[in-house]
Design a protein around this motif. Structure first.
Motif, PDB file in Angstrom:
ATOM      1  N   THR A  85      11.087 -11.753  -7.802  1.00 53.74           N
ATOM      2  CA  THR A  85       9.830 -11.326  -8.415  1.00 53.74           C
ATOM      3  C   THR A  85       9.461  -9.909  -7.992  1.00 53.74           C
ATOM      4  O   THR A  85       9.019  -9.094  -8.818  1.00 53.74           O
ATOM      5  CB  THR A  85       8.696 -12.298  -8.033  1.00 53.74           C
ATOM      6  N   LEU A  89       9.881  -8.165 -11.459  1.00 54.45           N
ATOM      7  CA  LEU A  89       8.546  -8.145 -12.059  1.00 54.45           C
ATOM      8  C   LEU A  89       7.716  -6.960 -11.553  1.00 54.45           C
ATOM      9  O   LEU A  89       7.178  -6.185 -12.349  1.00 54.45           O
ATOM     10  CB  LEU A  89       7.815  -9.457 -11.766  1.00 54.45           C
ATOM     11  N   GLY A  92       9.543  -3.465 -11.911  1.00 49.00           N
ATOM     12  CA  GLY A  92       9.658  -3.249 -13.346  1.00 49.00           C
ATOM     13  C   GLY A  92       8.322  -2.917 -13.990  1.00 49.00           C
ATOM     14  O   GLY A  92       8.213  -1.962 -14.772  1.00 49.00           O
ATOM     15  N   LEU A  93       7.286  -3.684 -13.661  1.00 51.65           N
ATOM     16  CA  LEU A  93       5.963  -3.458 -14.245  1.00 51.65           C
ATOM     17  C   LEU A  93       5.383  -2.116 -13.810  1.00 51.65           C
ATOM     18  O   LEU A  93       4.853  -1.358 -14.627  1.00 51.65           O
ATOM     19  CB  LEU A  93       5.016  -4.595 -13.843  1.00 51.65           C
ATOM     20  N   LEU A 312      12.049  -5.886 -16.078  1.00 45.68           N
ATOM     21  CA  LEU A 312      11.118  -6.892 -16.588  1.00 45.68           C
ATOM     22  C   LEU A 312      11.828  -7.899 -17.495  1.00 45.68           C
ATOM     23  O   LEU A 312      11.568  -9.103 -17.419  1.00 45.68           O
ATOM     24  CB  LEU A 312       9.984  -6.212 -17.357  1.00 45.68           C
TER      25      LEU A 312
END
Length: 330
Positions: A85, A89, A92-93, A312
């Motif tokens: 994560t 996540l 990436g975010l 992502l």
């Protein structure tokens, strides 16, 4: 199942546990960082250890409690799921919001260390159990890394990560007394909220026939990674790119060594075969990608929006894989 009051209580416990967990982790990190500053610790050490490792306090509490209660699969899933994560996540975010440039030599040096630790974790997993010997090895590596970090922080001057930490602390005016109080309050609430979260997660897993490993890899992993997400978004809004990557690298090192090591010391962990063929390879591949992006093939490390989108997308694909594996078992 829909009318089972235990399921609804478990869902409420998960939501309440996550909310309090995120709040208490934030208070714990702020208090610990302020206390460290008043004690005269170098900013570089605060950035890599106090903040980077402090944001992994939820994973540590949840995994230790899961091991104590006889759910070591939840502990392992939480640690490795949080690593996945954090990279896929969170990085990436954040890279989609603002492309990340890695200036810090310290962060660039820590990335290969994270890669090496990830390989060592495979050695611990290969025989199907994380024994207490494996756990001692992981914890010994952690203390060795901490010792090295302390030594290096006193010798390194002018690093970009140090500048980010100093800039981040410029607006902080917490006293030593307040820092100690918030550290203790945050730690206490971390323990309380972790108990709610673990109970709720285990109850849901049992009610729906899902393994505690999968629950750890999904709901619990994402929930315990929320402090890293919040701190990373805050850092990128202040243009503190090295602090974002430093937080993720420090957190993943801590998850792999301390979280799994402590859980394995409490109770040896039987390794689900899926960890070796699904979860560890994904974690290792993402770690390699972060290493390549962070160090840079030609010159400075950089993660642009396209690369952030790829990270992502890999998180969405991995989560879909987990969901499909659960459906396939029915």
């Amino acid at each position: 199942m829909k009318g089972d009051p235990n399921v609804w209580m478990a869902l409420a416990a998960i939501v309440a546990g996550l909310v309090v967990l995120v709040w208490s982790a934030d208070r714990f990190v702020d208090g610990a960082a302020a206390t460290a500053r008043h004690l005269g610790l170098p900013p570089l050490l605060i950035g890599m250890v106090v903040i980077g490792f402090g944001t992994s306090a939820p994973e540590l509490m949840v995994s230790a409690l899961a091991a104590v209660q006889g759910n070591p699969g939840l502990a392992l899933g939480n640690a490795y799921g949080s690593n996945i994560t954090n990279i896929a996540l969170i990085v990436g975010l954040v890279a989609l919001i603002s492309p990340l440039t890695v200036h810090s030599q310290v962060v660039r040096q820590e990335l290969p260390v994270l890669g090496g630790v990830t390989l060592i974790s495979l050695w611990c997993l290969h025989d199907g159990v994380i024994s207490r010997f494996d756990a001692v090895l992981l914890l010994a590596l952690l203390f060795g890394f901490l010792g090295y970090s302390i030594w290096r922080s006193r010798r390194s001057e002018g690093d970009a990560l140090q500048a980010d930490v100093e800039a981040d602390a410029a607006g902080e005016s917490m006293s030593l007394k307040s820092g100690v109080v918030w550290t203790l309050v945050g730690l206490l609430m971390l323990i309380v909220s972790s108990r709610f979260l673990v109970w709720g997660a285990v109850t849901i897993a049992e009610a729906f026939g899902v393994s505690d490993l999968v629950i750890g890899l999904t709901v619990v992993a994402i929930g315990t990674s929320l402090p890293e997400l919040a701190s990373s978004i805050s850092a990128v809004r202040k243009n503190e790119h090295d602090l974002v990557i430093g937080n993720v690298v420090g957190s993943n090192l801590f998850n792999t060594l301390a979280v799994v090591g402590l859980a394995g010391m409490i109770h040896p962990i039987d390794v689900d075969p899926d960890v070796l063929v699904r979860d560890w390879p994904v974690m290792a591949a993402l770690t390699l990608v972060l290493l390549v992006f962070g160090i840079g093939i030609k010159g400075q490390g950089r993660i642009n929006r396209l690369e952030g989108a790829v990270l992502l997308a890999s998180f969405v694909a991995y989560t879909a894989w987990l969901v499909y594996s659960v459906i396939g078992m029915r």
